[in-house]
Design a protein around this motif. Structure first.
Motif, PDB file in Angstrom:
ATOM      1  N   THR A 174      45.189  21.800 -42.473  1.00 41.77           N
ATOM      2  CA  THR A 174      45.525  21.016 -40.893  1.00 41.77           C
ATOM      3  C   THR A 174      46.705  20.839 -40.801  1.00 41.77           C
ATOM      4  N   TRP A 175      47.112  20.927 -39.412  1.00 41.72           N
ATOM      5  CA  TRP A 175      48.486  20.957 -39.044  1.00 41.72           C
ATOM      6  C   TRP A 175      48.562  19.753 -37.830  1.00 41.72           C
ATOM      7  N   PRO A 176      49.973  19.355 -37.512  1.00 48.05           N
ATOM      8  CA  PRO A 176      50.194  18.381 -36.502  1.00 48.05           C
ATOM      9  C   PRO A 176      49.881  19.457 -35.143  1.00 48.05           C
ATOM     10  N   GLU A 177      49.519  18.618 -34.016  1.00 49.21           N
ATOM     11  CA  GLU A 177      49.438  19.477 -32.984  1.00 49.21           C
ATOM     12  C   GLU A 177      50.767  20.205 -32.618  1.00 49.21           C
ATOM     13  N   PRO A 178      50.705  21.699 -31.838  1.00 52.98           N
ATOM     14  CA  PRO A 178      52.094  22.169 -31.485  1.00 52.98           C
ATOM     15  C   PRO A 178      53.079  21.323 -30.934  1.00 52.98           C
ATOM     16  N   ASP A 179      54.315  21.791 -31.274  1.00 52.74           N
ATOM     17  CA  ASP A 179      55.530  21.116 -30.595  1.00 52.74           C
ATOM     18  C   ASP A 179      55.655  19.678 -30.831  1.00 52.74           C
ATOM     19  N   SER A 180      54.825  19.094 -32.004  1.00 49.14           N
ATOM     20  CA  SER A 180      54.864  17.671 -32.630  1.00 49.14           C
ATOM     21  C   SER A 180      56.203  17.768 -33.305  1.00 49.14           C
ATOM     22  N   GLY A 197      53.784  12.696 -31.376  1.00 50.18           N
ATOM     23  CA  GLY A 197      53.312  13.679 -31.063  1.00 50.18           C
ATOM     24  C   GLY A 197      53.875  14.903 -30.252  1.00 50.18           C
ATOM     25  N   PRO A 198      53.425  15.973 -29.537  1.00 51.48           N
ATOM     26  CA  PRO A 198      54.347  16.763 -28.801  1.00 51.48           C
ATOM     27  C   PRO A 198      55.104  16.506 -27.597  1.00 51.48           C
ATOM     28  N   ASN A 199      54.781  15.374 -27.268  1.00 56.37           N
ATOM     29  CA  ASN A 199      55.352  15.019 -26.140  1.00 56.37           C
ATOM     30  C   ASN A 199      56.744  13.743 -26.467  1.00 56.37           C
ATOM     31  N   TRP A 200      57.127  13.789 -27.842  1.00 53.78           N
ATOM     32  CA  TRP A 200      58.197  12.801 -28.169  1.00 53.78           C
ATOM     33  C   TRP A 200      59.538  13.424 -27.538  1.00 53.78           C
ATOM     34  N   LYS A 201      60.146  12.259 -27.531  1.00 51.42           N
ATOM     35  CA  LYS A 201      61.378  12.078 -26.772  1.00 51.42           C
ATOM     36  C   LYS A 201      62.520  11.827 -27.578  1.00 51.42           C
ATOM     37  N   PRO A 202      63.886  12.185 -27.492  1.00 50.48           N
ATOM     38  CA  PRO A 202      64.911  11.969 -28.281  1.00 50.48           C
ATOM     39  C   PRO A 202      65.417  10.422 -28.138  1.00 50.48           C
ATOM     40  N   ASP A 203      65.526   9.895 -29.316  1.00 45.14           N
ATOM     41  CA  ASP A 203      66.397   8.762 -29.399  1.00 45.14           C
ATOM     42  C   ASP A 203      67.875   8.566 -29.367  1.00 45.14           C
ATOM     43  N   PRO A 204      68.495   7.590 -29.103  1.00 37.63           N
ATOM     44  CA  PRO A 204      70.191   7.485 -29.123  1.00 37.63           C
ATOM     45  C   PRO A 204      70.313   7.637 -30.737  1.00 37.63           C
ATOM     46  N   ILE A 205      71.559   8.211 -31.083  1.00 37.36           N
ATOM     47  CA  ILE A 205      71.948   8.245 -32.449  1.00 37.36           C
ATOM     48  C   ILE A 205      72.524   7.044 -32.854  1.00 37.36           C
ATOM     49  N   PRO A 206      71.966   6.258 -33.869  1.00 39.60           N
ATOM     50  CA  PRO A 206      72.599   4.768 -34.269  1.00 39.60           C
ATOM     51  C   PRO A 206      73.977   4.924 -34.603  1.00 39.60           C
ATOM     52  N   ASP A 207      74.510   3.796 -34.431  1.00 37.96           N
ATOM     53  CA  ASP A 207      76.083   3.545 -34.693  1.00 37.96           C
ATOM     54  C   ASP A 207      76.121   3.720 -36.244  1.00 37.96           C
ATOM     55  N   GLY A 208      77.236   4.316 -36.752  1.00 37.03           N
ATOM     56  CA  GLY A 208      77.398   4.470 -38.002  1.00 37.03           C
ATOM     57  C   GLY A 208      76.791   5.726 -38.769  1.00 37.03           C
ATOM     58  N   PHE A 209      75.875   6.501 -37.960  1.00 41.72           N
ATOM     59  CA  PHE A 209      75.247   7.441 -38.701  1.00 41.72           C
ATOM     60  C   PHE A 209      75.553   8.783 -38.132  1.00 41.72           C
TER      61      PHE A 209
END
Length: 458
Positions: free
Chosen positions: A291-297, A216-228
């Motif tokens: 219908t749309w996802p919540e804003p900032d999702s 949802g709108p409160n998503w947090k970044p993940d670490p970029i996987p090795d090799g990607f």
């Protein structure tokens, strides 16, 4: 400080880098090699559909897959958590198929190292939609025949430039609209075009609900996987933080990379609908509901959608989300027939009986015209076979880029107008030749609609 790079400058640089030096004359440019000569193929994009398409090319004795390319070395988590895809698994798929004991096929991380290779006749492009234009045009300009997955383009303007490049270079092209090579779909189209349901009154096409739920709108970044190589994966798209649900299979639910299920399933269902009608020019689109996802999702494409296309012949086609997932219902004066994953459905036993007895006039196909009709069996294998046959004969495939662009426009028109999130139920006029909106509920909406035809700049 230098000016920021536009999408067009990115594409120009990519294409220039890809084709620096003399253009090569491919072996099959004039259909001169013998039938025994194998077409050499390289694959760009080894994800969910990339593996499926690669297997179809491996299954065909007319070609030899000689190389693979992907920005991801290898990882799980494509369409399903256990799917293991990427460059190294792709190479293993090819090498195991040919039972290689040596180095096997080549494997590259940068697609620009693939286009222009003299040992590659044709290129299969199965990357996210926002990469299709740059990779396809570079491959065409370098002298390759190209099979690009559907939807052909990320935007209408990109699709037009791809068609222009195909016309300019004279290469053989195929869009991954594989239902055009499905014997059951071809019979359905033939039956409708032969008047099986009488004069057509209206058509309904079906697209699937989203098959993934993003943060949802409160998503947090993940670490970029090795090799990607995440920067390469983003390419011409905005530079944004990585999240595991941004890439791989779920890219299609983010507007910077795709148009959601409208362009995913609509590229099949709208394609068959227009094929039934003889591919008339669309003259208007009416966004009805979404219908749309919540804003900032993280996800940003429509979750449930419905819009109507009007064509020059007066036939309305309504595209809507439905649990039928993929399908087309054609309603005529004599009843209706529906085609999709669940097989044909009829409005009456009498119509079903007519359909079972139906054979295209004189044993040919109205849908395929002079082309060889597809045999019963796997539609993807048939579609690949059609492409490879045309690479050798230099004939036109059943889904060249011109047709892929036409179908993609039918999807983009819905996605564009629904995405304005205003004027639902109002008609937007469309000039098919100029590829511009000609009217809208208000001057502001008309300007906004035309402004989104090539959102990342010309």
């Amino acid at each position: 400080m230098s000016a920021p790079a536009t999408r067009r400058s990115f594409l120009g640089a990519a294409a220039s880098a890809a084709i620096a030096g003399p253009l090569v004359c491919r072996r099959f440019a004039f259909g001169k090699p013998s039938a025994a000569d194998k077409i050499t193929v390289a694959v760009i994009g080894l994800g969910n559909q990339g593996f499926n398409d690669t297997q179809a090319f491996l299954n065909n004795d007319a070609c030899r897959v000689v190389g693979v390319c992907d920005v991801n070395t290898a990882s799980h988590g494509y369409r399903t958590p256990d799917q293991f895809r990427g460059r190294e698994p792709g190479k293993k798929l090819v090498d195991d198929f040919y039972d290689e004991t040596g180095s096997g096929c080549f494997a590259e991380a940068d697609w620009r190292q693939v286009v222009g290779r003299e040992d590659v006749d044709a290129i299969l492009i199965v990357t996210p939609d926002h990469h299709h234009e740059s990779q396809t045009i570079a491959a065409l300009e370098a002298g390759h025949d190209v099979y690009t997955e559907k939807p052909l383009s990320w935007s209408i303007a990109e699709g037009r430039r791809m068609v222009e490049a195909a016309q300019r270079t004279g290469r053989v092209t195929q869009t991954g609209s594989m239902h055009r090579s499905d014997a059951n779909a071809v019979k359905f189209v033939d039956f409708v075009r032969a008047g099986g349901v009488g004069a057509i009154k209206d058509v309904t096409t079906y697209i699937a609900f989203n098959n993934a739920e993003g943060p949802g709108p409160n998503w947090k970044p993940d670490p970029i996987p090795d090799g990607f190589d995440y920067a390469a994966w983003l390419g011409p798209a905005p530079k944004v933080p990585y999240h595991k649900d941004r890439c791989f299979y779920r890219f299609r639910f983010i507007q910077d990379y795709s148009g959601g299920q409208i362009t995913n399933f609509g590229a099949h269902s709208n394609d068959l609908a227009a094929w039934c009608l003889g591919e008339p020019d669309p003259v208007a689109v009416t966004p009805i509901s979404a219908t749309w996802p919540e804003p900032d999702s993280l996800f940003s494409t429509a979750e449930i959608s419905k819009y109507r296309l009007d064509f020059a012949d007066g036939t309305p086609v309504t595209c809507q989300t439905d649990d039928y997932q993929f399908g087309v219902r054609v309603t005529g004066e004599d009843g209706w027939i529906q085609h999709g994953y669940r097989g044909p459905i009829f409005s009456s036993p009498a119509l079903e009986k007519d359909y079972e007895a139906f054979k295209a006039p004189t044993g040919t196909s109205l849908a395929h015209a002079s082309l060889t009709r597809p045999k019963p069996g796997d539609r993807l294998d048939n579609h690949v076979a059609d492409f490879l046959r045309c690479v050798k004969t230099r004939e036109t495939t059943v889904a060249p880029f011109a047709k892929g662009h036409y179908t993609a426009k039918l999807c983009h028109l819905g996605s564009l107008t629904l995405g304005l999130k205003d004027g639902y139920g109002e008609r937007y006029g469309w000039n098919h030749d100029a590829e511009r909106f000609t009217s809208a509920p208000s001057a502001d909406l008309l300007k906004a609609a035309n402004g989104r035809l090539d959102p990342r700049g010309a």
